[in-house]
Write a protein that holds these residues in place. Structure first.
Motif, mmCIF file in Angstrom:
data_model
loop_
_atom_site.group_PDB
_atom_site.id
_atom_site.type_symbol
_atom_site.label_atom_id
_atom_site.label_comp_id
_atom_site.label_asym_id
_atom_site.label_seq_id
_atom_site.Cartn_x
_atom_site.Cartn_y
_atom_site.Cartn_z
ATOM 1 N N LYS A 36 0.840 -1.202 0.000
ATOM 2 C CA LYS A 36 0.000 0.000 0.000
ATOM 3 C C LYS A 36 0.879 1.258 0.000
ATOM 4 O O LYS A 36 0.601 2.231 -0.722
ATOM 5 C CB LYS A 36 -0.916 -0.016 1.227
ATOM 6 C CG LYS A 36 -2.117 0.911 1.113
ATOM 7 C CD LYS A 36 -2.974 0.858 2.363
ATOM 8 C CE LYS A 36 -3.690 -0.470 2.520
ATOM 9 N NZ LYS A 36 -4.650 -0.443 3.648
ATOM 10 N N ILE A 37 1.967 1.217 0.773
ATOM 11 C CA ILE A 37 2.891 2.352 0.833
ATOM 12 C C ILE A 37 3.567 2.566 -0.520
ATOM 13 O O ILE A 37 3.675 3.694 -1.004
ATOM 14 C CB ILE A 37 3.930 2.135 1.954
ATOM 15 C CG1 ILE A 37 3.241 2.233 3.324
ATOM 16 C CG2 ILE A 37 5.070 3.147 1.843
ATOM 17 C CD1 ILE A 37 4.116 1.829 4.489
ATOM 18 N N VAL A 38 4.005 1.462 -1.148
ATOM 19 C CA VAL A 38 4.663 1.565 -2.465
ATOM 20 C C VAL A 38 3.685 2.082 -3.513
ATOM 21 O O VAL A 38 4.040 2.918 -4.362
ATOM 22 C CB VAL A 38 5.256 0.213 -2.888
ATOM 23 C CG1 VAL A 38 5.826 0.285 -4.304
ATOM 24 C CG2 VAL A 38 6.348 -0.220 -1.921
ATOM 25 N N LEU A 39 2.453 1.614 -3.470
ATOM 26 C CA LEU A 39 1.443 2.091 -4.414
ATOM 27 C C LEU A 39 1.181 3.591 -4.227
ATOM 28 O O LEU A 39 1.066 4.337 -5.205
ATOM 29 C CB LEU A 39 0.150 1.296 -4.230
ATOM 30 C CG LEU A 39 0.149 -0.121 -4.809
ATOM 31 C CD1 LEU A 39 -0.971 -0.953 -4.191
ATOM 32 C CD2 LEU A 39 -0.001 -0.090 -6.338
ATOM 33 N N LEU A 40 1.091 4.013 -2.980
ATOM 34 C CA LEU A 40 0.878 5.436 -2.704
ATOM 35 C C LEU A 40 2.036 6.279 -3.229
ATOM 36 O O LEU A 40 1.828 7.329 -3.836
ATOM 37 C CB LEU A 40 0.730 5.658 -1.194
ATOM 38 C CG LEU A 40 -0.648 5.406 -0.603
ATOM 39 C CD1 LEU A 40 -0.578 5.335 0.912
ATOM 40 C CD2 LEU A 40 -1.628 6.512 -1.031
ATOM 41 N N LYS A 41 3.244 5.802 -2.996
ATOM 42 C CA LYS A 41 4.417 6.525 -3.485
ATOM 43 C C LYS A 41 4.412 6.600 -5.011
ATOM 44 O O LYS A 41 4.717 7.642 -5.597
ATOM 45 C CB LYS A 41 5.704 5.860 -2.993
ATOM 46 C CG LYS A 41 6.969 6.637 -3.351
ATOM 47 C CD LYS A 41 8.198 5.979 -2.780
ATOM 48 C CE LYS A 41 9.441 6.835 -3.057
ATOM 49 N NZ LYS A 41 9.622 7.178 -4.463
ATOM 50 N N THR A 42 4.057 5.488 -5.649
ATOM 51 C CA THR A 42 4.020 5.450 -7.115
ATOM 52 C C THR A 42 2.988 6.427 -7.656
ATOM 53 O O THR A 42 3.244 7.170 -8.617
ATOM 54 C CB THR A 42 3.702 4.033 -7.606
ATOM 55 O OG1 THR A 42 4.683 3.123 -7.090
ATOM 56 C CG2 THR A 42 3.702 3.960 -9.125
ATOM 57 N N VAL A 43 1.813 6.447 -7.047
ATOM 58 C CA VAL A 43 0.757 7.378 -7.468
ATOM 59 C C VAL A 43 1.233 8.821 -7.321
ATOM 60 O O VAL A 43 0.983 9.660 -8.195
ATOM 61 C CB VAL A 43 -0.525 7.124 -6.644
ATOM 62 C CG1 VAL A 43 -1.519 8.266 -6.841
ATOM 63 C CG2 VAL A 43 -1.162 5.803 -7.060
ATOM 64 N N GLY A 44 1.942 9.099 -6.220
ATOM 65 C CA GLY A 44 2.471 10.445 -6.027
ATOM 66 C C GLY A 44 3.544 10.798 -7.038
ATOM 67 O O GLY A 44 3.546 11.889 -7.606
ATOM 68 N N ASP A 45 4.456 9.854 -7.281
ATOM 69 C CA ASP A 45 5.538 10.102 -8.242
ATOM 70 C C ASP A 45 5.004 10.330 -9.657
ATOM 71 O O ASP A 45 5.560 11.116 -10.422
ATOM 72 C CB ASP A 45 6.522 8.923 -8.253
ATOM 73 C CG ASP A 45 7.345 8.832 -6.976
ATOM 74 O OD1 ASP A 45 7.416 9.835 -6.240
ATOM 75 O OD2 ASP A 45 7.914 7.749 -6.709
ATOM 76 N N LEU A 46 3.919 9.618 -9.994
ATOM 77 C CA LEU A 46 3.336 9.738 -11.334
ATOM 78 C C LEU A 46 2.299 10.864 -11.431
ATOM 79 O O LEU A 46 1.767 11.134 -12.507
ATOM 80 C CB LEU A 46 2.692 8.407 -11.740
ATOM 81 C CG LEU A 46 3.664 7.248 -11.978
ATOM 82 C CD1 LEU A 46 2.907 5.928 -12.120
ATOM 83 C CD2 LEU A 46 4.505 7.512 -13.225
ATOM 84 N N ASP A 47 1.998 11.480 -10.275
ATOM 85 C CA ASP A 47 1.033 12.587 -10.232
ATOM 86 C C ASP A 47 -0.333 12.165 -10.773
ATOM 87 O O ASP A 47 -0.966 12.887 -11.558
ATOM 88 C CB ASP A 47 1.562 13.780 -11.022
ATOM 89 C CG ASP A 47 0.841 15.080 -10.670
ATOM 90 O OD1 ASP A 47 0.354 15.194 -9.533
ATOM 91 O OD2 ASP A 47 0.764 15.971 -11.530
ATOM 92 N N LEU A 48 -0.802 11.008 -10.301
ATOM 93 C CA LEU A 48 -2.088 10.477 -10.765
ATOM 94 C C LEU A 48 -3.212 11.059 -9.893
ATOM 95 O O LEU A 48 -3.775 10.405 -9.015
ATOM 96 C CB LEU A 48 -2.079 8.940 -10.716
ATOM 97 C CG LEU A 48 -0.959 8.257 -11.523
ATOM 98 C CD1 LEU A 48 -1.055 6.737 -11.404
ATOM 99 C CD2 LEU A 48 -1.026 8.682 -12.991
ATOM 100 N N LYS A 49 -3.549 12.313 -10.159
ATOM 101 C CA LYS A 49 -4.503 13.042 -9.318
ATOM 102 C C LYS A 49 -5.899 12.439 -9.332
ATOM 103 O O LYS A 49 -6.706 12.719 -8.434
ATOM 104 C CB LYS A 49 -4.574 14.511 -9.755
ATOM 105 C CG LYS A 49 -3.341 15.324 -9.411
ATOM 106 C CD LYS A 49 -3.557 16.789 -9.749
ATOM 107 C CE LYS A 49 -2.436 17.676 -9.214
ATOM 108 N NZ LYS A 49 -1.154 17.414 -9.846
ATOM 109 N N GLU A 50 -6.217 11.618 -10.332
ATOM 110 C CA GLU A 50 -7.539 10.996 -10.389
ATOM 111 C C GLU A 50 -7.782 10.066 -9.194
ATOM 112 O O GLU A 50 -8.919 9.667 -8.937
ATOM 113 C CB GLU A 50 -7.725 10.231 -11.698
ATOM 114 C CG GLU A 50 -6.732 9.113 -11.938
ATOM 115 C CD GLU A 50 -5.476 9.540 -12.670
ATOM 116 O OE1 GLU A 50 -4.835 8.683 -13.319
ATOM 117 O OE2 GLU A 50 -5.134 10.751 -12.610
#
Length: 315
Positions: A45-59
């Protein structure tokens, strides 16, 4: 791999996704968002959150904000970190409500992160009146009050000037709290603080050797830094004096500030420091400052003098 791999394989795939061509990754981005909603494993869950942040997936903002209240502290810290990185407007109010439930009398890395994030989020200034109240309450933890002081500088909250002045020049207050308050007074271009900063520097010269060395070092660096941030022209003389300080860290910071001011009058002193200073770090900083004044170079983010670097050194 993202769907069916082992934890290690999934983490590897997510790491590669950050470097994957964006024009070919839309379906993968959708998959990451789906995984974030359903993931049970804390580490993933932490890695997924970091990935979403790094990719700027605001959706995925709703999922990220919902994880502010995750039962695992590391998960909600990463959720806040990702929201901060993405500058999610929608996250400001929920994060403020979370902060209001925190205990300000205790030092907490989580609360410090939340306050820092509020400073970076759009409309984060809405938290300022509440945080000003917490800053003025002297029974609250000094490290948390210090983080609030830095927050005021980030959002340029001028209404806190009087509270910051009271703390910055109070000898009985903790040193780091005083330093962070001075830092913000510099960002606020406080006319009231300017003469007080010079008075403090004069006092530190007169009491040289009597104060705790670490405390004196910190106060000198932050007082000079505040004056430089204000753009005060008289600070050059102070920089000249502190570039000859016995403390190598004070010399280092003074020379870094000279470079940022780009005043050719500093070149003679800087050339001496480059060639003769007993500290190799000071010599290197002097060379860098000379290059900046001559228009040959500019400081990278990691080389700029700032409160975070000094804070780490003080610790």
């Amino acid at each position: 791999m993202i769907r069916y791999g082992t934890s290690q394989e999934r983490k590897q795939a997510l790491g590669e996704l950050v470097r994957f061509p964006k024009e070919s990754a839309n379906d993968l981005y959708v998959l990451v968002g789906e995984q974030l909603k359903t993931e049970k494993d804390m580490g993933m869950k932490i890695v997924l959150l970091k990935t979403v942040g790094d990719l700027d997936l605001k959706e995925n903002h709703e999922t990220i904000i919902s994880l502010f209240e995750d039962t695992n502290e590391d998960v909600n810290k990463q959720a806040v970190t990702s929201a901060k990185k993405m500058k999610l407007t929608e996250a400001t109010s929920p994060l403020l409500e979370k902060v209001k439930k925190e205990d300000f009398t205790k030092n907490s890395n989580s609360l410090a992160l939340y306050i820092s994030a509020l400073g970076e989020l759009p409309e984060g200034k809405m938290a300022a009146p509440f945080l000003e109240t917490k800053f003025r309450e002297k029974f609250n933890n000094p490290d948390i009050r210090g983080q609030i002081a830095l927050y005021f500088g980030t959002v340029l909250y001028h209404e806190a000037e009087s509270a910051l002045l009271e703390v910055a020049f109070d000898d009985i207050q903790p040193t780091t709290l005083r330093c962070y308050s001075m830092n913000t007074l510099g960002k606020l271009k406080s006319d009231t603080a300017k003469p007080k900063l010079y008075e403090l520097l004069d006092s530190l010269k007169k009491t040289s050797g009597k104060l705790d060395a670490k405390k004196a070092q910190s106060l000198k660096i932050y007082a000079i830094g505040a004056l430089v941030t204000m753009g005060d022209k008289e600070v050059f003389q102070e920089l000249n004096e502190f570039a000859r300080d016995d403390d190598s860290m004070v010399r280092l910071r003074a020379i870094e500030f000279m470079g940022s001011l780009k005043d050719p009058k500093a070149l003679e002193l800087l050339e001496y420091k480059r060639d003769r200073d007993p500290s190799p770090k000071v010599q290197k900083a002097a060379k860098k400052a000379i290059d900046m004044i001559n228009g040959k170079d500019s400081p990278s983010e990691e080389e700029k003098p700032n409160e975070d670097k000094v804070e780490e050194e003080l610790k």
